[in-house]
Design a protein around this motif. Structure first.
Motif, mmCIF file in Angstrom:
data_model
loop_
_atom_site.group_PDB
_atom_site.id
_atom_site.type_symbol
_atom_site.label_atom_id
_atom_site.label_comp_id
_atom_site.label_asym_id
_atom_site.label_seq_id
_atom_site.Cartn_x
_atom_site.Cartn_y
_atom_site.Cartn_z
ATOM 1 N N GLY A 106 -0.704 -5.966 15.804
ATOM 2 C CA GLY A 106 0.505 -6.151 16.610
ATOM 3 C C GLY A 106 0.369 -5.464 17.949
ATOM 4 N N ASP A 107 0.809 -6.138 19.007
ATOM 5 C CA ASP A 107 0.692 -5.571 20.351
ATOM 6 C C ASP A 107 1.846 -4.628 20.687
ATOM 7 N N ASP A 108 3.022 -4.876 20.108
ATOM 8 C CA ASP A 108 4.155 -3.981 20.310
ATOM 9 C C ASP A 108 4.179 -3.014 19.133
ATOM 10 N N ILE A 109 3.619 -1.832 19.353
ATOM 11 C CA ILE A 109 3.415 -0.902 18.247
ATOM 12 C C ILE A 109 4.735 -0.482 17.588
ATOM 13 N N PRO A 110 5.739 -0.018 18.340
ATOM 14 C CA PRO A 110 6.997 0.371 17.689
ATOM 15 C C PRO A 110 7.650 -0.781 16.931
ATOM 16 N N ALA A 111 7.664 -1.984 17.537
ATOM 17 C CA ALA A 111 8.274 -3.135 16.867
ATOM 18 C C ALA A 111 7.509 -3.496 15.602
ATOM 19 N N GLY A 112 6.180 -3.438 15.674
ATOM 20 C CA GLY A 112 5.372 -3.750 14.505
ATOM 21 C C GLY A 112 5.584 -2.758 13.377
ATOM 22 N N LEU A 113 5.706 -1.485 13.739
ATOM 23 C CA LEU A 113 5.915 -0.441 12.738
ATOM 24 C C LEU A 113 7.271 -0.618 12.054
ATOM 25 N N LEU A 114 8.305 -0.887 12.853
ATOM 26 C CA LEU A 114 9.639 -1.075 12.284
ATOM 27 C C LEU A 114 9.716 -2.350 11.447
ATOM 28 N N ALA A 115 9.044 -3.404 11.907
ATOM 29 C CA ALA A 115 9.048 -4.652 11.137
ATOM 30 C C ALA A 115 8.368 -4.446 9.786
ATOM 31 N N PHE A 116 7.262 -3.708 9.778
ATOM 32 C CA PHE A 116 6.582 -3.429 8.516
ATOM 33 C C PHE A 116 7.477 -2.615 7.596
ATOM 34 N N ALA A 117 8.119 -1.581 8.136
ATOM 35 C CA ALA A 117 8.980 -0.716 7.328
ATOM 36 C C ALA A 117 10.130 -1.497 6.708
ATOM 37 N N ARG A 118 10.751 -2.356 7.507
ATOM 38 C CA ARG A 118 11.875 -3.142 6.974
ATOM 39 C C ARG A 118 11.381 -4.194 5.987
ATOM 40 N N GLY A 119 10.191 -4.707 6.224
ATOM 41 C CA GLY A 119 9.646 -5.726 5.325
ATOM 42 C C GLY A 119 9.358 -5.202 3.940
ATOM 43 N N VAL A 120 8.995 -3.909 3.829
ATOM 44 C CA VAL A 120 8.713 -3.315 2.514
ATOM 45 C C VAL A 120 9.917 -2.548 1.978
ATOM 46 N N ASN A 121 11.067 -2.666 2.655
ATOM 47 C CA ASN A 121 12.303 -2.011 2.217
ATOM 48 C C ASN A 121 12.140 -0.493 2.203
#
Length: 382
Positions: A301-316
């Protein structure tokens, strides 16, 4: 033809009441008008279990001769010919007598399910194939009869039949599980309090993981993005720098404070490949997080903060652990760091922990973000 549905009563040890629960379920279905039969049930001489067979139709067993001795097994052909709506089949991991059509009872059950017959069965946690080594280390006994985990995981319903070690030992002492001449040996060996407690924990954790899979499937199917904090799930953002080891250990301590806590370490790399993360260091951190019972994930992911938050929300996830920035003060001219951005965008349902470490603010060109490229050169003087 629709495939039959499989319901499994899972227990931690013999005697917790799996077969009794299965027969109770059979009586409930018959009372509702369902065509339900006993395909195979072994009551092991337990009076209360034997009584539960009364009032249920039982398919006669098939006799098999092996080395001059007669054995009885479930008659699969008879059950298929009778074609009930529901068949009760005890002891799913059972090994059939050599010469039978299938070597394992779970394979017999697969035939019934394929024919559209619903099956209710029983399994003890020590018979799951993946747990063989763990169970042997606890009890000192290697289970010879096992069932593949995937067979149990595919069940449409899994119900845990739970009983405390103290209550199970009382049942044993009262002669409700084994014959009197076997009670003392069982209580001093397999049914020791420590063994039963460990097996009970295995059963509870395995069932909890299965429930979590159901929850993830539900959230995906219904597109639920809001975090449900049903268990502590902690995401660690790694940069590839040495501070990752500190962050992983801190996350593991946080996970230990809550029952069933889980650690997921994630490294986010840019799609252009610009990163100075050390592959050797990431390999060390992968090993560390797995040794601590967590998992390692690599996301692009190129947007590091967005990618990190998306991963966190995706795994609940319920928490994110990040390191204090390693950027020098002048680098903030290019914008806030990843930690600050993640904390600002995390929302009220996701806690963010910013952890200090020995690498903080020393620079060195490694960057502060998971997967970030090397820092730009400082502005010229004047």
């Amino acid at each position: 033809m629709r495939r039959g549905k499989l319901r499994i009563y899972l227990g931690a040890a013999p005697g917790v009441g799996k077969t009794y629960s299965m027969l109770s379920e059979g009586h409930r279905r018959v009372e509702r008008g369902t065509d339900c039969v006993v395909a195979f049930v072994e009551h092991h001489g337990r009076p209360r279990t034997e009584v539960m067979l009364h009032g249920l139709e039982t398919i006669p067993r098939r006799t098999v001769e092996y080395r001059g001795t007669s054995f009885t097994e479930m008659d699969v052909d008879a059950v298929l010919a009778r074609r009930p709506a529901v068949a009760l089949v005890d002891e799913l991991p059972h090994t059939n007598v050599p010469g039978s059509r299938n070597s394992k009872r779970w394979q017999d059950v697969e035939e019934l399910l394929a024919a559209g017959i619903d099956v209710v069965s029983t399994v003890n946690i020590q018979h799951l194939e993946s747990l063989g080594d763990v169970v042997e280390s606890i009890t000192g006994i290697r289970q010879q009869e096992t069932v593949p985990d995937e067979v149990v995981r595919r069940a449409d319903q899994i119900e845990l039949v739970d009983m405390s070690p103290q209550a199970l030992r009382r049942r044993m002492a009262h002669g409700n599980i084994y014959q009197p001449d076997k009670v003392d040996a069982a209580l001093s060996r397999y049914f020791r309090p420590g063994n039963l407690t460990a097996l009970r924990e295995l059963a509870l954790l395995w069932t909890a993981d299965r429930v979590d899979e159901y929850l993830q499937e539900y959230r995906t199917e219904h597109r639920v993005s809001k975090i449900w904090g049903s268990r502590e799930r902690i995401v660690v953002g790694l940069t590839g720098g040495p501070e990752g080891r500190t962050l992983i250990r801190r996350a593991a301590r946080l996970a230990e404070k809550g029952a069933g806590g889980e650690v997921l370490a994630v490294y986010i790399s840019r799609s252009d490949g610009l990163t100075s993360a050390s592959p050797k260091e990431l390999a060390v951190q992968r090993t560390l997080v797995e040794d601590l019972g967590g998992t390692f994930h690599h996301v692009v992911g190129d947007d590091i903060p967005a990618g990190l938050l998306a991963f966190a929300r995706g795994v609940n996830a319920t928490q994110i652990v990040l390191g204090v920035s390693r950027r020098r003060s002048w680098q903030y001219l290019f914008g806030p760091g990843v930690s600050a951005t993640v904390a600002r965008e995390s929302g009220p349902d996701l806690d963010v922990h910013i952890v200090t470490h020995d690498e903080a603010a020393i620079g060195g060109g490694r960057g502060a973000a998971p997967g970030a490229p090397p820092a730009p050169a400082p502005p010229p003087p004047g």
